[in-house]
Design an enzyme around this catalytic site. Structure first.
Site, PDB file in Angstrom:
ATOM      1  N   SER A 223      29.510  34.565  29.108  1.00  0.00           N
ATOM      2  CA  SER A 223      30.793  34.029  29.795  1.00  0.00           C
ATOM      3  C   SER A 223      31.836  33.950  28.508  1.00  0.00           C
ATOM      4  CB  SER A 223      30.681  32.506  30.122  1.00  0.00           C
ATOM      5  OG  SER A 223      30.032  31.673  29.374  1.00  0.00           O
ATOM      6  N   HIS A 251      27.456  34.405  35.722  1.00  0.00           N
ATOM      7  CA  HIS A 251      28.874  35.295  35.621  1.00  0.00           C
ATOM      8  C   HIS A 251      28.415  36.820  35.828  1.00  0.00           C
ATOM      9  CE1 HIS A 251      31.769  32.327  34.088  1.00  0.00           C
ATOM     10  NE2 HIS A 251      30.818  31.760  33.464  1.00  0.00           N
ATOM     11  N   LYS A 283      31.403  30.682  41.052  1.00  0.00           N
ATOM     12  CA  LYS A 283      32.239  31.689  40.643  1.00  0.00           C
ATOM     13  C   LYS A 283      32.420  32.654  41.969  1.00  0.00           C
ATOM     14  CE  LYS A 283      30.632  30.276  36.215  1.00  0.00           C
ATOM     15  NZ  LYS A 283      30.201  29.030  36.709  1.00  0.00           N
TER      16      LYS A 283
END
Length: 440
Positions: A223, A251, A283
């Site tokens: 990240s 992610h 996310k």
């Protein structure tokens, strides 16, 4: 283009700031000595006060907690002004999708807003099981378990799984939640140089024999840097040393791989080769919470014993339903992943062409722009906002001081013009920020 001086300050400003902070520290010490039971004796709180003093002296407003007056997609409203937004990890542009909204609304109408209890007692709802079945299938695992917080997922699972006789070998750039989980477990914690599989092999070989159980812990898409690990090599290391491999792919889902399945797709690795998959719902899936996917007996044990699950309220039903809907959309519309990756690669390459340091980013959704000092990163972020672009700074201690940066989260919802305008604004913002001097 100008890159500024040490710490983003002029020489005179550095000297004056040191003197000012020294006086502030003396005052803090005197206050703490007179009230040792007060909160002012907390070292972290005192350090925070010094940071605020420094920002005030430099006339720097905090870039954090900026309020968005509406949905923060590719564009957002900040201070009632529209900006191009790179501060949100809505990678596939689904946060405003009416299909997700309908799934959430339907679940809320049927089950209410909250699960209203721990799932162990009376908080279980059918939408939880449905989401978990989809997550397990996605990762080629027998079962999955959803938690109310991504950060808490790593903390409670790692803290519960490992113990004082065990060892955790992890990438040096691993997320704070993994570090906190390792600390909670009491296991020996050994880090290796970021994305260096040879270093991972050396460290694991050095400590494995003296440990009870071993966990090799990495991220699938880092990240802070936007790069990915060599998953195939990590699988080999784990098998060679009789260690469990856990991948935090928070992610990775939606960003990595040709269709966004995650790092296993990009690496051509059977996801079942990974012992424990961790991810978040906040996310690509545009909800909130975290999850674990693994073999059935391990997940069932966690379901009945992991403190962060057993003693926590269950995931809100509307969030579970909308996350499941997001998985359906991602699978049905792979063009979103293609667009995300094209936008990200374009942004990274344009930045590099203008002389910016984007580190090892692979252009898959996260692109850092390393500016070299915390003060400079904060001031450039403020200047960038004045140019109509929102991108947040990442500063010490989250990263080493010399590696302070702006972090750009790219979305499939950004247009090519958004990307080009943002790079032009970044050039103007950095050129307009000279080394800082103290106010007054």
């Amino acid at each position: 283009m100008s890159r500024g001086q040490g710490f983003g300050l002029s020489n005179a400003a550095r000297l004056a700031l040191v003197q000012r902070l020294a006086r502030r520290r003396e005052g803090q010490d005197a206050q703490a000595a007179s009230d040792q039971k007060g909160f002012g004796a907390i070292q972290g709180l005192r350090d925070f006060g010094l940071m605020q003093e420094a920002m005030g002296a430099l006339s720097i407003e905090s870039p954090f907690f900026r309020a968005h007056e509406g949905r923060a997609g590719a564009h957002s409203l900040i201070g009632n002004r529209e900006v191009i937004n790179f501060g949100s990890y809505d990678y596939l542009g689904l946060n405003g999708d009416p299909r997700l909204h309908k799934a959430a609304a339907d679940a809320m109408a049927r089950y209410g807003i909250s699960a209203s209890a721990s799932r162990l007692v009376s908080g279980e709802r059918p939408v939880h099981g449905e989401l978990e079945r989809r997550l397990a299938a996605h990762y080629g695992q027998q079962a999955a378990l959803a938690f109310v917080s991504g950060h808490a997922t790593n903390v409670t699972v790692i803290g519960h799984l490992m113990g004082p006789r065990d060892v955790i070998v992890h990438d040096a750039a691993i997320h704070n939640s993994c570090v906190e989980g390792a600390r909670l477990s009491g296991a020996r914690r050994v880090s290796f140089a970021h994305n260096d599989v040879r270093a991972a092999e050396r460290e694991m070989a050095a400590v494995r024999r003296s440990a009870g159980r071993a966990l090799l812990l990495v991220e699938g898409h880092y990240s802070m840097d936007g790069d990915v690990p060599d998953l195939a090599a990590l699988v080999r290391i784990a098998r060679k040393h009789d260690a469990w491999l856990m991948v935090d792919d928070a992610h990775g889902l939606g960003c990595v791989g040709a269709t966004g399945k995650g790092v296993f797709e990009a690496a051509g690795v059977d996801p079942a080769e990974v012992d424990i998959w961790m991810g978040t719902l906040s996310k690509t899936l545009c909800a909130a919470g975290g999850y674990i996917a693994a073999r059935g007996d391990l997940v069932d044990w966690m379901r009945h014993t992991v403190p962060g699950f057993v003693y926590s309220v269950g995931l809100a039903p509307p969030l579970a339903a909308s996350a499941a809907a997001a998985m359906d959309v991602m699978a049905a519309e792979p063009w979103r992943v293609t667009k995300l990756q094209a936008n990200s690669t374009l942004f990274r390459d344009l930045c590099r062409a203008r002389g910016f340091d984007t580190g090892s980013s692979e252009g898959l959704g996260i692109v850092p722009v390393v500016l070299g000092s915390s003060v400079r990163a904060i001031r450039v972020s403020a200047a960038l906002l004045e140019h109509g672009v929102n991108a947040l700074p990442i500063v010490f201690p989250a990263v080493p001081e010399k590696l302070a940066r702006l972090r750009f989260f790219i979305s499939a919802e950004h247009s090519e013009q958004d990307v080009r305008d943002a790079v032009a604004a970044l050039v103007a913002a950095t050129d307009g920020v000279a080394p800082a001097d103290l106010a007054g």
